[in-house]
Write a protein that holds these residues in place. Structure first.
Motif, PDB file in Angstrom:
ATOM      1  N   LEU A  31       0.827  -1.214   0.000  1.00  0.00           N
ATOM      2  CA  LEU A  31       0.000   0.000   0.000  1.00  0.00           C
ATOM      3  C   LEU A  31       0.860   1.262   0.000  1.00  0.00           C
ATOM      4  N   ARG A  32       2.100   1.099   0.485  1.00  0.00           N
ATOM      5  CA  ARG A  32       2.964   2.275   0.597  1.00  0.00           C
ATOM      6  C   ARG A  32       3.315   2.849  -0.784  1.00  0.00           C
ATOM      7  N   ALA A  33       3.612   1.957  -1.727  1.00  0.00           N
ATOM      8  CA  ALA A  33       4.036   2.420  -3.064  1.00  0.00           C
ATOM      9  C   ALA A  33       2.924   3.227  -3.754  1.00  0.00           C
ATOM     10  N   PRO A  34       1.670   2.703  -3.842  1.00  0.00           N
ATOM     11  CA  PRO A  34       0.623   3.517  -4.474  1.00  0.00           C
ATOM     12  C   PRO A  34       0.309   4.794  -3.704  1.00  0.00           C
ATOM     13  N   LEU A  35       0.426   4.726  -2.383  1.00  0.00           N
ATOM     14  CA  LEU A  35       0.161   5.939  -1.590  1.00  0.00           C
ATOM     15  C   LEU A  35       1.190   7.003  -1.915  1.00  0.00           C
ATOM     16  N   ALA A  36       2.454   6.577  -2.043  1.00  0.00           N
ATOM     17  CA  ALA A  36       3.518   7.521  -2.384  1.00  0.00           C
ATOM     18  C   ALA A  36       3.241   8.128  -3.761  1.00  0.00           C
ATOM     19  N   ALA A  37       2.745   7.271  -4.683  1.00  0.00           N
ATOM     20  CA  ALA A  37       2.434   7.759  -6.032  1.00  0.00           C
ATOM     21  C   ALA A  37       1.309   8.782  -5.977  1.00  0.00           C
ATOM     22  N   ILE A  38       0.306   8.505  -5.178  1.00  0.00           N
ATOM     23  CA  ILE A  38      -0.837   9.444  -5.053  1.00  0.00           C
ATOM     24  C   ILE A  38      -0.335  10.782  -4.501  1.00  0.00           C
TER      25      ILE A  38
END
Ligand code: ADP
Length: 426
Positions: free
Chosen positions: A210-217
């Motif tokens: 979840l961290r990777a997409p959150l960082a992208a957002i």
């Protein structure tokens, strides 16, 4: 935490088993002591009876009808006494000493009738004696009293040995119980420990995913908010946010699915389900999609219906997950085959592809959550490493099996086995 719980388990186990052992040993010892004393008293009583009858014989055998009071003193050679007897005493009906053997007694009888445990003579005061005082009758006439005492050693010595045995045996057994408790505690904690570790791993993996997409957002949102930004850039950022959000939503959906259907599943939702109609629907959905991917699609299904006990939507999900992977990991121009084989008791659903295949070393792990053979490639293909875990969980809930065989650069074959007969569990 686990060591503390293990220690607690071992402690309570040792305490309960130890208490049972101590109580049991106590009862055993008391029983043995009571039993031995009872038999010993019986022996003493029989000996006393023989002595009493011997004296009567001497007195009455000579046809001299005289009372004990008038009888001559009995010499040691008159009555052959048991070698263990420490003293024997005759008293008149008035409880006056008439004759004795052994230590010099009081001139009158002042002890109670029956069995008594008394201290030994002055020569051996620590020794314990068993004394029997009984009245002697002849033709309902009281002839006098007989008092006999023997050493209690035949009872005390075996009991002492038993005490030594218990004194050594009990601590050794308690130590063995404690060791067993520790061992069993470890055994009992082992599945909990591995479940906990799996949960920790799962949480760590899920957070990581979840961290990777959150960082992208966040980075896309920050980029979109920067001044000056062209409307086109802003639109791109929003599109990125939307696509990452969708992928997050899929991931969260998968995680929820796994959590919800973990372990037990309400068997009431299972119903007679036709596998062929599920496969036919999947075939019609995938035919055009696979053609668009430039993949050859073969579907070999038997006629009629094959009934299994299950939940149609979940079964569809499991098969679709396998089919999605086959499409994802098969390069354009390859082949994907969906096949159903029916056996008397089983039905086998096969999803086969001519794709990149899976290395043999990875095969045992591919049904684990978040396991991906090639993380980068899988991520690019849009995978989270949950599809096979979900399929595996669904088939397990249905009491079936899922198997895989694969050869690198040759292709993979996944096979789902379901029981055709209504299993008694459902
Ligand atoms: P993902 O969503 O990443 O595909 P899965 O749980 O479905 O996760 O699959 C786990 C891994 O197994 C994948 O990352 C992929 O490396 C491998 N895999 C699954 N199916 C196939 C297949 N048909 N061909 C090649 N590799 C596959």
């Amino acid at each position: 935490m686990f060591e503390h719980s293990r220690l607690n388990l071992a402690w309570w186990f040792s305490l309960s088993m130890g208490s049972i052992l101590l109580v049991f040993s106590g009862i055993l010892y008391a029983w043995e002591a009571k039993d031995r004393l009872h038999f010993f008293d019986q022996g003493l009583y029989s000996t006393s009876q023989i002595i009493a009858s011997g004296v009567e014989e001497i007195i009455f055998g000579s046809q001299r009808r005289i009372d004990l009071e008038d009888s001559p003193l009995l010499g040691d050679d008159t009555i052959k006494l048991d070698a263990n007897i420490l003293f024997a005493r005759w008293y008149t009906p008035e409880k006056k000493l008439l004759q004795f053997m052994g230590d010099v007694p009081d001139p009158t009888l002042n002890s109670e009738l029956g069995f008594q445990t008394i201290q030994g003579p002055e020569s051996a005061p620590t020794e314990l004696l068993r004394q029997l005082t009984l009245p002697v009758y002849r033709d309902d006439r009281l002839l006098g009293y007989l008092q006999v005492a023997v050493s209690l050693d035949p009872v005390i010595i075996p009991l002492q040995q038993l005490r030594i045995f218990l004194g050594i045996g009990l601590p050794v057994t308690l130590a063995a119980i404690a060791g067993t408790g520790w061992f069993l505690g470890g055994k009992a904690m082992s599945p909990i420990r591995s479940a906990y570790q799996r949960l920790q791993q799962f949480t760590a993996d899920a957070s990581h995913e979840l961290r990777a997409p959150l960082a992208a957002i966040i980075s896309n949102a920050q980029l979109g908010l920067m001044e000056p930004t062209s409307p086109i850039e802003q639109t791109n950022c929003l599109k990125n946010i939307s696509s990452v959000g969708e992928s997050m939503s899929t991931l969260v959906g998968h995680l929820l699915f796994l959590a919800r259907h973990q372990g037990n599943f309400l068997s009431e939702v299972f119903q007679p389900t036709d596998v062929i109609s599920i496969l036919t629907a999947i075939e019609s959905n995938y035919a055009s999609y696979l053609a668009a991917q430039n993949l050859q699609f073969e579907c070999i299904l038997p006629n009629g219906s094959v009934i299994v006990q299950g939940e149609p939507e979940l079964l569809r999900q499991a098969i679709v997950n396998l089919l999605d992977n086959a499409c994802r990991y098969t390069p354009a121009g390859g082949m994907v085959r969906l096949k159903c084989q029916v056996f008397p008791r089983w039905v086998a659903i096969q999803v086969e592809d001519s794709g990149i295949g899976i290395p043999v070393a990875d095969l045992p792990y591919i049904f684990e959550r978040f396991y991906r053979v090639d993380r980068e490639r899988s991520r690019q293909a849009g995978g989270f490493g949950l599809g096979l875990a979900i399929a595996h969980q669904i088939i397990e809930l249905h009491g079936g099996q899922i198997e895989v065989s694969s050869q690198l650069q040759q292709g993979s074959q996944f096979e789902i086995w379901l029981s055709r007969t209504a299993d008694s569990r459902y």
